[in-house]
Scaffold this motif. Sequence first.
Motif, PDB file in Angstrom:
ATOM      1  N   VAL A 201       0.909  -1.130   0.127  1.00  0.00           N
ATOM      2  CA  VAL A 201      -0.176  -0.015   0.045  1.00  0.00           C
ATOM      3  C   VAL A 201       0.989   1.253  -0.036  1.00  0.00           C
ATOM      4  O   VAL A 201       0.647   2.268  -0.864  1.00  0.00           O
ATOM      5  CB  VAL A 201      -1.180   0.177   1.091  1.00  0.00           C
ATOM      6  N   ALA A 202       2.058   1.287   0.809  1.00  0.00           N
ATOM      7  CA  ALA A 202       2.856   2.255   0.808  1.00  0.00           C
ATOM      8  C   ALA A 202       3.460   2.596  -0.495  1.00  0.00           C
ATOM      9  O   ALA A 202       3.744   3.908  -0.769  1.00  0.00           O
ATOM     10  CB  ALA A 202       3.840   2.113   1.940  1.00  0.00           C
ATOM     11  N   GLN A 203       3.594   1.682  -1.411  1.00  0.00           N
ATOM     12  CA  GLN A 203       4.317   1.997  -2.749  1.00  0.00           C
ATOM     13  C   GLN A 203       3.303   2.374  -3.747  1.00  0.00           C
ATOM     14  O   GLN A 203       3.774   2.870  -4.747  1.00  0.00           O
ATOM     15  CB  GLN A 203       5.240   0.822  -3.151  1.00  0.00           C
ATOM     16  N   SER A 204       1.870   2.349  -3.456  1.00  0.00           N
ATOM     17  CA  SER A 204       1.118   2.858  -4.409  1.00  0.00           C
ATOM     18  C   SER A 204       0.740   4.086  -4.396  1.00  0.00           C
ATOM     19  O   SER A 204       1.406   5.069  -3.578  1.00  0.00           O
ATOM     20  CB  SER A 204      -0.435   2.152  -4.018  1.00  0.00           C
ATOM     21  N   GLN A 205      -0.063   4.561  -5.386  1.00  0.00           N
ATOM     22  CA  GLN A 205      -0.316   5.963  -5.594  1.00  0.00           C
ATOM     23  C   GLN A 205      -1.593   6.496  -4.674  1.00  0.00           C
ATOM     24  O   GLN A 205      -1.797   7.666  -4.376  1.00  0.00           O
ATOM     25  CB  GLN A 205      -0.333   6.516  -6.960  1.00  0.00           C
ATOM     26  N   ASN A 206      -2.652   5.626  -5.068  1.00  0.00           N
ATOM     27  CA  ASN A 206      -3.777   5.946  -4.247  1.00  0.00           C
ATOM     28  C   ASN A 206      -4.225   4.714  -3.419  1.00  0.00           C
ATOM     29  O   ASN A 206      -3.972   3.523  -3.599  1.00  0.00           O
ATOM     30  CB  ASN A 206      -4.739   6.073  -5.533  1.00  0.00           C
ATOM     31  N   VAL A 207      -5.183   4.926  -2.602  1.00  0.00           N
ATOM     32  CA  VAL A 207      -5.910   4.050  -1.709  1.00  0.00           C
ATOM     33  C   VAL A 207      -6.955   4.048  -1.450  1.00  0.00           C
ATOM     34  O   VAL A 207      -7.529   5.079  -1.335  1.00  0.00           O
ATOM     35  CB  VAL A 207      -4.959   3.900  -0.124  1.00  0.00           C
ATOM     36  N   ILE A 208      -7.917   3.081  -1.610  1.00  0.00           N
ATOM     37  CA  ILE A 208      -9.427   2.899  -1.292  1.00  0.00           C
ATOM     38  C   ILE A 208      -9.552   2.125  -0.134  1.00  0.00           C
ATOM     39  O   ILE A 208      -9.218   1.013  -0.374  1.00  0.00           O
ATOM     40  CB  ILE A 208     -10.037   2.620  -2.572  1.00  0.00           C
ATOM     41  N   VAL A 209     -10.030   2.419   0.898  1.00  0.00           N
ATOM     42  CA  VAL A 209     -10.271   1.745   2.392  1.00  0.00           C
ATOM     43  C   VAL A 209     -11.858   1.242   2.105  1.00  0.00           C
ATOM     44  O   VAL A 209     -12.647   2.185   2.150  1.00  0.00           O
ATOM     45  CB  VAL A 209      -9.898   2.312   3.329  1.00  0.00           C
ATOM     46  N   LEU A 210     -12.022   0.052   2.230  1.00  0.00           N
ATOM     47  CA  LEU A 210     -13.561  -0.588   2.009  1.00  0.00           C
ATOM     48  C   LEU A 210     -13.662  -1.062   3.616  1.00  0.00           C
ATOM     49  O   LEU A 210     -12.868  -1.772   4.228  1.00  0.00           O
ATOM     50  CB  LEU A 210     -13.731  -1.692   1.302  1.00  0.00           C
ATOM     51  N   GLN A 211     -15.065  -0.574   3.947  1.00  0.00           N
ATOM     52  CA  GLN A 211     -15.523  -1.201   5.006  1.00  0.00           C
ATOM     53  C   GLN A 211     -17.126  -1.531   5.074  1.00  0.00           C
ATOM     54  O   GLN A 211     -17.772  -0.881   4.711  1.00  0.00           O
ATOM     55  CB  GLN A 211     -15.424  -0.434   6.363  1.00  0.00           C
ATOM     56  N   GLU A 212     -16.972  -2.807   5.459  1.00  0.00           N
ATOM     57  CA  GLU A 212     -18.761  -3.297   5.325  1.00  0.00           C
ATOM     58  C   GLU A 212     -19.115  -3.126   3.997  1.00  0.00           C
ATOM     59  O   GLU A 212     -20.533  -2.636   3.711  1.00  0.00           O
ATOM     60  CB  GLU A 212     -19.335  -3.080   6.351  1.00  0.00           C
ATOM     61  N   ASN A 214     -18.629  -0.924   1.794  1.00  0.00           N
ATOM     62  CA  ASN A 214     -18.606   0.834   1.423  1.00  0.00           C
ATOM     63  C   ASN A 214     -17.178   1.381   1.474  1.00  0.00           C
ATOM     64  O   ASN A 214     -16.675   0.877   2.351  1.00  0.00           O
ATOM     65  CB  ASN A 214     -19.780   1.517   2.091  1.00  0.00           C
ATOM     66  N   VAL A 215     -17.043   2.566   0.705  1.00  0.00           N
ATOM     67  CA  VAL A 215     -15.728   3.171   0.845  1.00  0.00           C
ATOM     68  C   VAL A 215     -15.674   4.136   2.063  1.00  0.00           C
ATOM     69  O   VAL A 215     -16.460   4.884   2.045  1.00  0.00           O
ATOM     70  CB  VAL A 215     -15.684   4.111  -0.549  1.00  0.00           C
ATOM     71  N   LYS A 216     -14.598   3.671   2.785  1.00  0.00           N
ATOM     72  CA  LYS A 216     -14.516   4.677   4.102  1.00  0.00           C
ATOM     73  C   LYS A 216     -13.556   5.535   3.919  1.00  0.00           C
ATOM     74  O   LYS A 216     -13.888   6.613   4.332  1.00  0.00           O
ATOM     75  CB  LYS A 216     -14.283   3.498   5.247  1.00  0.00           C
ATOM     76  N   MET A 217     -12.612   5.482   3.162  1.00  0.00           N
ATOM     77  CA  MET A 217     -11.594   6.424   2.906  1.00  0.00           C
ATOM     78  C   MET A 217     -11.109   6.248   1.390  1.00  0.00           C
ATOM     79  O   MET A 217     -11.231   5.177   1.128  1.00  0.00           O
ATOM     80  CB  MET A 217     -10.463   6.385   4.178  1.00  0.00           C
ATOM     81  N   SER A 218     -10.516   7.276   0.974  1.00  0.00           N
ATOM     82  CA  SER A 218      -9.692   7.279  -0.319  1.00  0.00           C
ATOM     83  C   SER A 218      -8.695   8.413  -0.235  1.00  0.00           C
ATOM     84  O   SER A 218      -9.107   9.350   0.356  1.00  0.00           O
ATOM     85  CB  SER A 218     -10.363   6.828  -1.396  1.00  0.00           C
TER      86      SER A 218
END
Length: 275
Positions: A201-212, A214-218
């Motif tokens: 994740v640290a080496q990527s450009q963008n992060v999408i965080v899923l929770q249940e 749904n998108v919790k953070m990006s």
Amino acid sequence: MDAVKVDHCSFSYDGETDIIRDASFSIPKGSYTTIIGHNGSGKSTIAKLLIGLLEARTGEITILGQKLDETTVYDIRSHVGIVFQNPDNQFIGSTVADDIAFGLENHCVPQEEMQARIEEAAQKVGMLDFLETEPTKLSGGQKQRVAIAGILAMSPDIIIFDESTSMLDPQGKKSINDQIKKLHDEKNITVISITHDMEEVAQSQNVIVLQEGNVKMSGTPMEIFKHEEELKKMQLDIPFALKFSNALQKEGVFDHGICTLEGVVDELCRLKQTN
């Protein structure tokens, strides 16, 4: 232009409980995006929705500007490749070369072009010397490299890695993560990696965080890692490199956090040269 756009999508396996709930996000063309979340958050379901193995109950998915539906799914799949968690589930041929050739044959690539594309793809993942090897004799990391080569040979615009390092040892995991980053940097392929590995994740450009579902953070990795307590509540963590650099920051050694080990080493070397 977005490589992927997911607009208010929901999906249920049993018709009652939604695994994906009104999810919306976009992934820029040519980017390296990781999708993270605890087990059961819907990560692998998203991967299957993006390549049309599953059909969203509501909402719309657009791939490279084309709406994904039953009339476009086969055309879209010619632009999107996927590497699954268990490489053994993807092997078809009796040799590495046969396996890489399988996708090319399905795409009706002329025979005279096929060998060159097989060798080029194998070369890119460091498996050129194994073309006549039986897949059963390969290590887990080597099998994943062959799976990646099979996708690369078809020259997709988007590659999805569905937890493709989760069954590997640390050395194999690092090898595949380095390969993924190299592919993105050199070919400008849109990379979507579904992962538990926070170092990746640290080496990527963008992060999408899923929770249940749904998108919790990006956001960028550092934007996401700033929410350390919230991530812990979702049973996620921040990379060791960031923990280490944060400790050095508290001691006044660093003036900012760094989320990759390479970045930490570079900063330590820079400080040593200036002192």
